[in-house]
Motif scaffolding. Structure first.
Motif, PDB file in Angstrom:
ATOM      1  N   ILE A 454       0.817  -1.222   0.000  1.00 36.70           N
ATOM      2  CA  ILE A 454       0.000   0.000   0.000  1.00 36.70           C
ATOM      3  C   ILE A 454       0.848   1.267   0.000  1.00 36.70           C
ATOM      4  O   ILE A 454       0.365   2.342  -0.331  1.00 36.70           O
ATOM      5  CB  ILE A 454      -0.975   0.027   1.198  1.00 36.70           C
ATOM      6  CG1 ILE A 454      -0.207   0.111   2.527  1.00 36.70           C
ATOM      7  CG2 ILE A 454      -1.903  -1.184   1.170  1.00 36.70           C
ATOM      8  CD1 ILE A 454      -1.124   0.325   3.718  1.00 36.70           C
ATOM      9  N   LEU A 455       2.143   1.130   0.346  1.00 34.04           N
ATOM     10  CA  LEU A 455       3.005   2.312   0.396  1.00 34.04           C
ATOM     11  C   LEU A 455       3.733   2.571  -0.908  1.00 34.04           C
ATOM     12  O   LEU A 455       4.140   3.699  -1.180  1.00 34.04           O
ATOM     13  CB  LEU A 455       4.042   2.157   1.507  1.00 34.04           C
ATOM     14  CG  LEU A 455       3.594   2.469   2.933  1.00 34.04           C
ATOM     15  CD1 LEU A 455       4.764   2.306   3.888  1.00 34.04           C
ATOM     16  CD2 LEU A 455       3.042   3.877   3.032  1.00 34.04           C
ATOM     17  N   GLY A 456       3.923   1.548  -1.732  1.00 30.68           N
ATOM     18  CA  GLY A 456       4.697   1.738  -2.949  1.00 30.68           C
ATOM     19  C   GLY A 456       6.137   2.085  -2.625  1.00 30.68           C
ATOM     20  O   GLY A 456       6.728   1.569  -1.679  1.00 30.68           O
ATOM     21  N   LYS A 457       6.726   3.001  -3.384  1.00 33.99           N
ATOM     22  CA  LYS A 457       8.138   3.359  -3.223  1.00 33.99           C
ATOM     23  C   LYS A 457       8.423   4.034  -1.884  1.00 33.99           C
ATOM     24  O   LYS A 457       9.558   4.011  -1.401  1.00 33.99           O
ATOM     25  CB  LYS A 457       8.594   4.255  -4.367  1.00 33.99           C
ATOM     26  CG  LYS A 457       8.637   3.555  -5.718  1.00 33.99           C
ATOM     27  CD  LYS A 457       9.147   4.480  -6.801  1.00 33.99           C
ATOM     28  CE  LYS A 457       9.210   3.771  -8.158  1.00 33.99           C
ATOM     29  NZ  LYS A 457       9.687   4.680  -9.225  1.00 33.99           N
ATOM     30  N   ALA A 458       7.412   4.635  -1.266  1.00 35.02           N
ATOM     31  CA  ALA A 458       7.629   5.282   0.029  1.00 35.02           C
ATOM     32  C   ALA A 458       8.030   4.280   1.101  1.00 35.02           C
ATOM     33  O   ALA A 458       8.619   4.657   2.120  1.00 35.02           O
ATOM     34  CB  ALA A 458       6.371   6.032   0.464  1.00 35.02           C
ATOM     35  N   SER A 459       7.740   3.001   0.873  1.00 33.53           N
ATOM     36  CA  SER A 459       8.080   1.980   1.867  1.00 33.53           C
ATOM     37  C   SER A 459       9.586   1.834   2.040  1.00 33.53           C
ATOM     38  O   SER A 459      10.039   1.247   3.023  1.00 33.53           O
ATOM     39  CB  SER A 459       7.471   0.634   1.484  1.00 33.53           C
ATOM     40  OG  SER A 459       7.978   0.190   0.232  1.00 33.53           O
ATOM     41  N   ASN A 460      10.369   2.362   1.103  1.00 33.64           N
ATOM     42  CA  ASN A 460      11.825   2.321   1.235  1.00 33.64           C
ATOM     43  C   ASN A 460      12.347   3.275   2.299  1.00 33.64           C
ATOM     44  O   ASN A 460      13.512   3.201   2.684  1.00 33.64           O
ATOM     45  CB  ASN A 460      12.488   2.660  -0.101  1.00 33.64           C
ATOM     46  CG  ASN A 460      12.367   1.533  -1.106  1.00 33.64           C
ATOM     47  OD1 ASN A 460      12.230   0.374  -0.729  1.00 33.64           O
ATOM     48  ND2 ASN A 460      12.404   1.870  -2.379  1.00 33.64           N
ATOM     49  N   GLU A 461      11.502   4.180   2.762  1.00 32.60           N
ATOM     50  CA  GLU A 461      11.913   5.178   3.748  1.00 32.60           C
ATOM     51  C   GLU A 461      11.526   4.710   5.145  1.00 32.60           C
ATOM     52  O   GLU A 461      10.367   4.404   5.416  1.00 32.60           O
ATOM     53  CB  GLU A 461      11.221   6.525   3.465  1.00 32.60           C
ATOM     54  CG  GLU A 461      11.462   7.077   2.075  1.00 32.60           C
ATOM     55  CD  GLU A 461      12.684   7.951   2.006  1.00 32.60           C
ATOM     56  OE1 GLU A 461      13.381   8.077   3.040  1.00 32.60           O
ATOM     57  OE2 GLU A 461      12.941   8.510   0.931  1.00 32.60           O
ATOM     58  N   LEU A 485      10.598  16.702   3.583  1.00 35.80           N
ATOM     59  CA  LEU A 485       9.291  17.094   3.057  1.00 35.80           C
ATOM     60  C   LEU A 485       8.715  16.090   2.065  1.00 35.80           C
ATOM     61  O   LEU A 485       7.692  16.354   1.428  1.00 35.80           O
ATOM     62  CB  LEU A 485       9.379  18.473   2.390  1.00 35.80           C
ATOM     63  CG  LEU A 485       9.888  19.625   3.261  1.00 35.80           C
ATOM     64  CD1 LEU A 485       9.721  20.950   2.534  1.00 35.80           C
ATOM     65  CD2 LEU A 485       9.202  19.671   4.608  1.00 35.80           C
ATOM     66  N   LYS A 486       9.355  14.940   1.940  1.00 30.34           N
ATOM     67  CA  LYS A 486       8.893  13.942   0.970  1.00 30.34           C
ATOM     68  C   LYS A 486       7.434  13.523   1.165  1.00 30.34           C
ATOM     69  O   LYS A 486       6.725  13.316   0.181  1.00 30.34           O
ATOM     70  CB  LYS A 486       9.808  12.715   1.008  1.00 30.34           C
ATOM     71  CG  LYS A 486      11.200  12.971   0.458  1.00 30.34           C
ATOM     72  CD  LYS A 486      12.045  11.705   0.517  1.00 30.34           C
ATOM     73  CE  LYS A 486      13.444  11.958  -0.006  1.00 30.34           C
ATOM     74  NZ  LYS A 486      14.279  10.730   0.044  1.00 30.34           N
ATOM     75  N   PRO A 487       6.950  13.362   2.406  1.00 30.67           N
ATOM     76  CA  PRO A 487       5.546  12.967   2.558  1.00 30.67           C
ATOM     77  C   PRO A 487       4.563  13.955   1.920  1.00 30.67           C
ATOM     78  O   PRO A 487       3.445  13.584   1.580  1.00 30.67           O
ATOM     79  CB  PRO A 487       5.357  12.912   4.083  1.00 30.67           C
ATOM     80  CG  PRO A 487       6.713  12.667   4.621  1.00 30.67           C
ATOM     81  CD  PRO A 487       7.636  13.425   3.710  1.00 30.67           C
ATOM     82  N   LEU A 488       5.006  15.203   1.750  1.00 29.57           N
ATOM     83  CA  LEU A 488       4.115  16.231   1.198  1.00 29.57           C
ATOM     84  C   LEU A 488       4.338  16.458  -0.288  1.00 29.57           C
ATOM     85  O   LEU A 488       3.402  16.822  -1.004  1.00 29.57           O
ATOM     86  CB  LEU A 488       4.321  17.559   1.937  1.00 29.57           C
ATOM     87  CG  LEU A 488       4.263  17.525   3.467  1.00 29.57           C
ATOM     88  CD1 LEU A 488       4.331  18.951   4.002  1.00 29.57           C
ATOM     89  CD2 LEU A 488       3.010  16.830   3.966  1.00 29.57           C
ATOM     90  N   PHE A 493       5.845   9.424  -2.916  1.00 35.02           N
ATOM     91  CA  PHE A 493       4.929   9.354  -1.773  1.00 35.02           C
ATOM     92  C   PHE A 493       3.472   9.578  -2.184  1.00 35.02           C
ATOM     93  O   PHE A 493       2.621   9.837  -1.335  1.00 35.02           O
ATOM     94  CB  PHE A 493       5.333  10.374  -0.706  1.00 35.02           C
ATOM     95  CG  PHE A 493       6.382   9.873   0.240  1.00 35.02           C
ATOM     96  CD1 PHE A 493       6.083   9.576   1.560  1.00 35.02           C
ATOM     97  CD2 PHE A 493       7.684   9.695  -0.184  1.00 35.02           C
ATOM     98  CE1 PHE A 493       7.048   9.121   2.432  1.00 35.02           C
ATOM     99  CE2 PHE A 493       8.666   9.231   0.669  1.00 35.02           C
ATOM    100  CZ  PHE A 493       8.350   8.941   1.991  1.00 35.02           C
ATOM    101  N   ALA A 494       3.190   9.480  -3.479  1.00 36.69           N
ATOM    102  CA  ALA A 494       1.816   9.692  -3.945  1.00 36.69           C
ATOM    103  C   ALA A 494       0.856   8.697  -3.296  1.00 36.69           C
ATOM    104  O   ALA A 494      -0.230   9.070  -2.814  1.00 36.69           O
ATOM    105  CB  ALA A 494       1.761   9.598  -5.466  1.00 36.69           C
ATOM    106  N   LEU A 495       1.213   7.413  -3.274  1.00 27.88           N
ATOM    107  CA  LEU A 495       0.368   6.398  -2.631  1.00 27.88           C
ATOM    108  C   LEU A 495       0.285   6.631  -1.130  1.00 27.88           C
ATOM    109  O   LEU A 495      -0.772   6.450  -0.511  1.00 27.88           O
ATOM    110  CB  LEU A 495       0.910   4.998  -2.916  1.00 27.88           C
ATOM    111  CG  LEU A 495       0.670   4.434  -4.314  1.00 27.88           C
ATOM    112  CD1 LEU A 495       1.333   3.072  -4.460  1.00 27.88           C
ATOM    113  CD2 LEU A 495      -0.830   4.317  -4.588  1.00 27.88           C
TER     114      LEU A 495
END
Length: 815
Positions: A454-461, A485-488, A493-495
């Motif tokens: 559900i996180l996509g590429k953001a899960s790498n963080e 500021l990546k979450p914004l 972080f789109a997903l």
């Protein structure tokens, strides 16, 4: 080695010049190689007070044997009977120098029944070996050794502080909160290699070398003073991992020294231990600075500066109310040594957990020294791997905190207050092909496995993993967190933004380099989220502070929802019936990737990350605009993550803006067109204008500017009716750029045997040259060229200032 391939006399002269220039080194005392004293008006040399008698050796010698040879030299001649003994004996070679206080070695000279009438330089004699055996322990224990290169500054300070007539005792370097890291780095090179620990295995289990350094630093007579530290120095060994076994007995592990503690002893002979007690808590609290960079990234051992701790708590007060500390529970689940909790007042409502047992020990020690925390509210817990199980049921979490997490109403009164780790699977160097992928840092956690889909590429963080677990498993709580500021803003972080729906109430941003050991010019924000209100983030106005904590304005931060990035702007205008004149590359759509936006001339589209567009007459306008808007504004820490967007339609009617971008791109330093790769189609002038010695291979750009392109000529296959026949009209600022550029081209074409097809890049390379690694030098010795290129850059900057407002007007960037 500092002094290589020189004779002994020259070595002594160089050492005098570099370290003993203020002293008298000309006196000859018996058969001693090297003598140092103050300049004294003493007629009788026997009354001359010496500071140092030393043995000199060329190359890289055994410093112990050199001192033994000096002892035999002195003892044989009984030099100490005829001259006042010095403060120090010593020895040096081309690499290092060592000192030993004379008082610590003088008893050797009074050994009974010893034959001093041997050749001191004969290291094989039984007398030499006997003195070596007797003196070795003293030398190892008392000698102070310095490397001429690595310890240059410390050596000079030692000489300045200790080479004083009549001085008794050594002046050692004092340690305080300003230099304990510098000394730690020297300890790493000298002491760490002699500790009997497999550091790779130790690091995997969470044991770091910094804990051994703390045990050394906070000790007297090799006994650690703070017994709550994870590692303790106990005379000639380290003791760690103390616990009670199943029989109720205290057990522990131990680490000894591989060299009988010689390096350890000699190293600490230089420094005064422990530091003043006023510094102890600060040094222990800053254990994060002693954590290796890779471990710090994985575990989040980044110390939050007190200025931002205080500001974050002020913002929490603004959002939650003046009495929030008495109304809300607080849990820092990435606490490190707990500095984020400094200033909080209600210890009964505060919980702190961290990955490392060592950090738990540090927090317990801080409690004993007045920290406002409860022992039972501090616990070892891996937030990305451990389950929420109370201690009463065999878990790690305090029962009181577990009851809060599991109660929907109490959760509304819980603030998860964290500065989590920022490590990710790929770094900029890795994406650029110059580093290694760090995927295991973030992809081996249970939270990653649980939520990666559900996180996509953001899960790498790692910090995203903290946030998603909070969102999914501690719903309705409040969150106060530091992060980039990546979450914004980040496309990766789109997903995340679609899933993480806590309402963002307030944000402030500060420079990343205001945090210790955080490299780079980018913003770090403090975010306050409300889990009782759900909405997808779109935009917010953040307060902006400089490094000193002064508010310098506000900044609008927008998500990419319903927005298209600039990525492929102009790419869809090309087709197979076009002859290409160059290649445009742009890795990423933000300022942090500005240096990876360039133009060069290749025949085939390149593979790799980012956008790669082949340039022709069809898309030249769009490429020049895309390049210019990405480079006309300087990258700063504040705009580092700002995203370039597909513009509105208004830019298409602004020909002055288009032509300004055209001129800017032609003469910018990131235009790397070179005639060495292939035909240079980018010469902005005609042969007549620059007084060329030969006809150019291509006049494409100059003909394009003048509206003189011909069908099927100069690399185009366009029909005549589609070709522009009127010249481009430039603004005064753009004309000034062309004029400055023309002067540079004309100057280059006066060079004998110049390359007539040279590009701007070629001209710069000619005058600036390249270093041993093949990189273009930043400066030139040609004064005329330097003036011309500086003038061009000044005019280019003025043109950039003119373009900048329209970057926002046409919404290439959100303001």
């Amino acid at each position: 080695m500092k002094y290589q391939n020189i004779r002994e006399e020259e070595l002594k002269n160089r050492v005098v010049q570099d370290y003993f220039g203020l002293y008298d080194c000309a006196k000859i005392i018996g058969n001693v190689d090297f003598c140092v004293s103050m300049h004294q008006e003493v007629e009788d040399l026997s009354e001359h007070e010496s500071l140092l008698w030393a043995e000199a050796k060329t190359g890289n010698a055994d410093i112990y044997k050199s001192i033994v040879q000096l002892i035999l030299t002195i003892g044989k001649a009984r030099t100490f009977d005829r001259y006042l003994p010095p403060a120090f004996l010593g020895a040096f070679d081309g690499e290092k120098i060592a000192f030993i206080p004379y008082n610590d070695i003088q008893e050797v000279f009074y050994i009974n029944d010893f034959n001093w009438n041997v050749t001191p330089s004969d290291h094989s004699s039984k007398e030499f070996k006997l003195i070596h055996q007797k003196a070795k322990a003293t030398i190892e224990r008392k000698a102070l050794a310095f490397d001429f290169i690595n310890d240059d500054k410390e050596l000079k300070e030692f000489i300045e502080q200790n080479f004083i007539i009549g001085k008794f005792g050594l002046t050692k370097t004092k340690i305080d909160k300003n230099n304990f890291i510098i000394i730690y780095n020297k300890w790493l090179q000298t002491v760490k290699p002699t500790i009997a620990v497999n550091w790779e295995i130790a690091k995997k289990s969470g044991l770091i070398d910094g804990d051994f350094y703390l045990a050394d630093l906070l000790s007297i007579d090799n006994i650690t003073l703070k017994d709550k530290l994870f590692v303790l120095l106990k005379k000639n060994k380290y003791e760690l991992d103390r616990k009670i076994n199943e029989y109720g007995l205290f057990i522990s592990s131990a680490a000894s020294f591989t060299d009988k503690q010689v390096a350890h002893t000699q190293f600490w002979n230089r420094y005064e231990r422990p530091p003043k007690e006023a510094y102890w808590d600060y040094i222990v609290e800053r254990r994060d600075l002693l954590v290796p960079q890779d471990v710090r990234e994985r575990k989040g051992s980044f110390f939050t500066p007190q200025i931002w701790v205080e500001l974050s708590q002020k913002y929490l007060t603004d959002v939650l109310g003046a009495d929030w500390q008495d109304e809300y529970y607080i849990w820092d689940c990435a606490a490190g040594t707990g500095n984020l909790l400094a200033g909080l007042t209600n210890k009964y409502y505060i919980y702190a957990s961290t990955l490392d047992k060592q950090d738990i020990e540090v927090m317990h020690d801080r409690i004993e020294n007045g920290a406002n925390l409860l022992q039972d509210h501090i616990f070892q817990f891996d937030f990305l791997n451990d389950e929420f199980i109370p201690k009463s049921k065999g878990g790690k979490m305090p029962d009181s905190l577990y009851s809060i997490i599991k109660d929907p109403e109490k959760r509304k009164k819980l603030v998860v207050y964290i500065n989590p780790p920022y490590a990710e699977a790929g770094s900029t160097r890795q994406r650029a092909g110059t580093g290694t992928n760090k995927s295991k840092i973030s992809t081996e956690t249970k939270v990653y496995q649980r939520y990666k889909k559900i996180l996509g590429k953001a899960s790498n963080e790692l910090f995203a993993q903290f946030l998603i677990r909070i969102y999914k498993e501690i719903s309705d709580c409040k969150v106060g967190n530091f992060s980039t500021l990546k979450p914004l803003q980040s496309a990766n972080f789109a997903l995340f933004r679609e899933i993480f729906l806590f309402k963002l109430e307030k944000v402030f941003v500060v420079p990343a380099d205001s945090f210790d050991n955080v490299k780079g010019q980018f913003p770090i924000g403090f975010f306050i989220w409300d889990g009782t209100k759900l909405e997808e983030f779109e935009k917010i106005k953040a307060d902006v502070f400089d490094t000193d904590g002064k508010k310098i304005g506000t900044k609008l931060i927008c998500s990419l929802k319903n927005l298209t990035t600039l990525s492929a702007f102009g790419k869809d205008l090309t087709n197979g019936d076009t002859q290409y004149i160059g290649h445009f590359a742009a890795r990423g759509n933000d300022f942090q990737n500005q240096n990876a936006v360039f133009i060069d001339n290749i025949k085939d589209e390149r593979k790799g990350g980012g956008v790669h567009i082949l340039i022709s007459e069809k898309n030249l306008r769009e490429v020049m605009v895309s390049f210019a808007v990405r480079h006309c504004i300087a990258a700063t820490w504040l705009n580092d993550r700002d995203q370039f967007l597909y513009p509105n339609k208004k830019w298409e009617k602004d020909t002055e803006f288009q032509n300004d971008c055209f001129a800017f791109t032609l003469f910018h330093g990131q235009n790397r067109i070179t005639s060495e790769d292939s035909t240079n189609h980018w010469i902005p002038f005609s042969e007549q204008e620059v007084d060329a010695k030969e006809r150019f291979e291509s006049n494409f750009i100059s003909n394009f500017i003048k509206g003189k392109l011909k069908p099927n000529g100069n690399g185009t296959l366009l029909e005549a009716k589609k070709l522009r026949t009127t010249p481009l009209e430039f603004s005064e600022e753009a004309k000034a750029v062309f004029e400055a550029g023309l002067e540079l081209w004309k100057y280059y074409h006066k060079v004998p045997k110049c390359n007539v097809n040279a590009s701007l890049y070629d001209i710069r390379a000619y005058f600036q040259g390249r270093n041993a690694k093949g990189r273009m030098n930043s400066k030139s010795s040609d004064e005329t060229y330097t003036n011309l290129i500086n003038e061009l850059r000044n005019k280019l900057k003025q043109l950039a200032d003119k373009i900048e407002p329209k970057v926002y007007k046409y919404e290439f960037l959100k303001q």
